[in-house]
Design an enzyme around this catalytic site. Structure first.
Site, mmCIF file in Angstrom:
data_model
loop_
_atom_site.group_PDB
_atom_site.id
_atom_site.type_symbol
_atom_site.label_atom_id
_atom_site.label_comp_id
_atom_site.label_asym_id
_atom_site.label_seq_id
_atom_site.Cartn_x
_atom_site.Cartn_y
_atom_site.Cartn_z
ATOM 1 N N LYS A 1 0.826 -1.221 0.000
ATOM 2 C CA LYS A 1 0.000 0.000 0.000
ATOM 3 C C LYS A 1 0.861 1.272 0.000
ATOM 4 O O LYS A 1 0.573 2.212 -0.731
ATOM 5 C CB LYS A 1 -0.936 0.015 1.224
ATOM 6 C CG LYS A 1 -1.876 -1.178 1.284
ATOM 7 C CD LYS A 1 -2.832 -1.077 2.458
ATOM 8 C CE LYS A 1 -2.176 -1.149 3.814
ATOM 9 N NZ LYS A 1 -1.739 -2.503 4.240
ATOM 10 N N ARG B 1 -9.668 0.657 9.264
ATOM 11 C CA ARG B 1 -9.297 -0.711 9.604
ATOM 12 C C ARG B 1 -10.383 -1.430 10.397
ATOM 13 O O ARG B 1 -10.223 -2.616 10.695
ATOM 14 C CB ARG B 1 -8.024 -0.687 10.449
ATOM 15 C CG ARG B 1 -6.744 -0.996 9.684
ATOM 16 C CD ARG B 1 -5.586 -0.831 10.653
ATOM 17 N NE ARG B 1 -4.425 -1.588 10.337
ATOM 18 C CZ ARG B 1 -3.346 -1.083 9.717
ATOM 19 N NH1 ARG B 1 -3.329 0.146 9.286
ATOM 20 N NH2 ARG B 1 -2.288 -1.834 9.529
ATOM 21 N N ARG C 1 11.550 -6.417 5.108
ATOM 22 C CA ARG C 1 11.485 -4.993 5.413
ATOM 23 C C ARG C 1 12.046 -4.717 6.810
ATOM 24 O O ARG C 1 12.724 -3.718 7.027
ATOM 25 C CB ARG C 1 10.027 -4.505 5.324
ATOM 26 C CG ARG C 1 9.881 -3.007 5.565
ATOM 27 C CD ARG C 1 8.469 -2.518 5.307
ATOM 28 N NE ARG C 1 7.553 -2.889 6.372
ATOM 29 C CZ ARG C 1 6.241 -2.635 6.342
ATOM 30 N NH1 ARG C 1 5.695 -2.051 5.288
ATOM 31 N NH2 ARG C 1 5.475 -2.997 7.348
ATOM 32 N N ARG D 1 11.581 -1.501 12.082
ATOM 33 C CA ARG D 1 10.254 -1.468 12.711
ATOM 34 C C ARG D 1 10.079 -2.665 13.636
ATOM 35 O O ARG D 1 10.238 -3.812 13.215
ATOM 36 C CB ARG D 1 9.166 -1.471 11.622
ATOM 37 C CG ARG D 1 8.740 -0.083 11.217
ATOM 38 C CD ARG D 1 7.711 -0.118 10.116
ATOM 39 N NE ARG D 1 6.457 -0.763 10.499
ATOM 40 C CZ ARG D 1 5.370 -0.728 9.741
ATOM 41 N NH1 ARG D 1 5.386 -0.084 8.595
ATOM 42 N NH2 ARG D 1 4.277 -1.326 10.137
ATOM 43 N N ARG E 1 -0.607 -9.354 13.355
ATOM 44 C CA ARG E 1 -1.107 -8.280 12.480
ATOM 45 C C ARG E 1 -1.989 -8.855 11.375
ATOM 46 O O ARG E 1 -3.023 -8.272 11.018
ATOM 47 C CB ARG E 1 0.067 -7.510 11.878
ATOM 48 C CG ARG E 1 0.730 -6.599 12.899
ATOM 49 C CD ARG E 1 2.138 -6.232 12.506
ATOM 50 N NE ARG E 1 2.175 -5.435 11.289
ATOM 51 C CZ ARG E 1 3.280 -5.285 10.547
ATOM 52 N NH1 ARG E 1 4.394 -5.897 10.874
ATOM 53 N NH2 ARG E 1 3.235 -4.529 9.478
HETATM 54 P P1 ADP Z 1 1.004 -2.281 7.964
HETATM 55 O O1 ADP Z 1 -0.093 -2.005 6.989
HETATM 56 O O2 ADP Z 1 2.269 -2.733 7.299
HETATM 57 O O3 ADP Z 1 0.586 -3.161 9.104
HETATM 58 P P2 ADP Z 1 0.799 0.379 9.099
HETATM 59 O O4 ADP Z 1 1.929 1.322 9.067
HETATM 60 O O5 ADP Z 1 -0.414 0.689 8.298
HETATM 61 O O6 ADP Z 1 1.473 -0.978 8.656
HETATM 62 O O7 ADP Z 1 0.318 0.150 10.600
HETATM 63 C C1 ADP Z 1 1.211 -0.178 11.651
HETATM 64 C C2 ADP Z 1 0.461 -0.273 12.977
HETATM 65 O O8 ADP Z 1 -0.112 1.004 13.286
HETATM 66 C C3 ADP Z 1 -0.719 -1.238 13.018
HETATM 67 O O9 ADP Z 1 -0.318 -2.555 13.284
HETATM 68 C C4 ADP Z 1 -1.558 -0.612 14.158
HETATM 69 O O10 ADP Z 1 -1.017 -0.917 15.416
HETATM 70 C C5 ADP Z 1 -1.388 0.875 13.944
HETATM 71 N N1 ADP Z 1 -2.444 1.426 13.052
HETATM 72 C C6 ADP Z 1 -2.240 1.989 11.838
HETATM 73 N N2 ADP Z 1 -3.413 2.385 11.295
HETATM 74 C C7 ADP Z 1 -4.381 2.047 12.182
HETATM 75 C C8 ADP Z 1 -5.800 2.153 12.194
HETATM 76 N N3 ADP Z 1 -6.469 2.709 11.170
HETATM 77 N N4 ADP Z 1 -6.475 1.686 13.277
HETATM 78 C C9 ADP Z 1 -5.823 1.146 14.318
HETATM 79 N N5 ADP Z 1 -4.490 0.992 14.363
HETATM 80 C C10 ADP Z 1 -3.764 1.435 13.315
#
Ligand code: ADP
Length: 190
Positions: free
Chosen positions: A14, A89, A128, A134, A146
């Site tokens: 994404k 989400r 990654r 991370r 996740r």
């Molecule tokens: P990825 O899509 O690779 O898991 P992101 O950078 O989108 O990585 O998200 C990393 C973390 O940030 C998630 O595992 C969660 O803990 C938090 N997070 C991000 N966006 C949201 C959201 N919309 N609602 C709740 N938690 C979120």
């Protein structure tokens, strides 16, 4: 306005595709993950609260992420449109987003959902983790958590957008350029 939800499991690509789309369509990129990581780096109260949750691979509260998106929308009143990456989400987030956009006289144009199988996701995220540092990319059990969170709480949102006739599913395996072409063709046909 062109308002896109770029959707898919962690590691689906994404972020990479968002960067191409913002240039091509002149959109503002709203990644809740990036915003949260920015808060952690800046050492804010919100960042401190979010860090432990993110490091476990759990979802941060709806209240926090909805508030973040709401203020970003307010801060960009003249945008051509937005790419929502990593948001919504949960069902509560999807409903809140519809309401926020409708208050501004606009709506989601499409959900572009990238499809990638679990084994490939795990491989990409571990790779990654080697250079991103991370914490949530470092080990397989956090990555599995996740992916579980995604399957349980997030994947059902496809039905929410399908019911609004806004869902397009795109194969997320292949070269970055090929996937970008497929996304562009969906967007150009909206
Ligand atoms: P990825 O899509 O690779 O898991 P992101 O950078 O989108 O990585 O998200 C990393 C973390 O940030 C998630 O595992 C969660 O803990 C938090 N997070 C991000 N966006 C949201 C959201 N919309 N609602 C709740 N938690 C979120």
């Amino acid at each position: 306005m062109l308002n896109l939800v770029l959707f898919g499991p962690p590691g689906a690509g994404k972020g990479t595709q968002s960067n191409l789309l913002i240039d091509k369509y002149n959109l503002v990129h709203l990644s809740t993950g990036d915003i949260l990581r920015g808060e952690i780096k800046a050492g804010t109260t919100l960042g401190l609260e979010a860090k432990a949750i993110m490091d476990r691979g759990d979802l941060v509260s709806d209240e926090i992420v909805i508030g973040m998106i709401s203020s970003k929308l307010d801060n960009n009143p003249n945008s051509n449109g937005f790419i929502f990456d990593g948001f919504p989400r949960t069902a509560a987030q999807a409903n809140a987003l519809d309401n926020l956009l409708s208050d501004k006289g606009t709506s989601i144009s499409a959900m572009l959902s990238l499809k990638v199988e679990d084994a490939e996701l795990i491989k990409r995220l571990l790779a990654r983790g080697q250079d991103s540092g991370r914490a949530d990319d470092k080990n397989e059990s956090i990555i599995a958590n996740r992916i579980n969170e995604y399957n349980n709480k997030t994947a059902p949102l496809k039905d929410f957008y399908a019911a609004q006739k806004k869902l397009s599913e795109i194969e997320g395996l292949g070269s970055v350029e090929d996937i970008a072409k497929k996304l562009n063709s969906v967007i150009d046909n909206l």
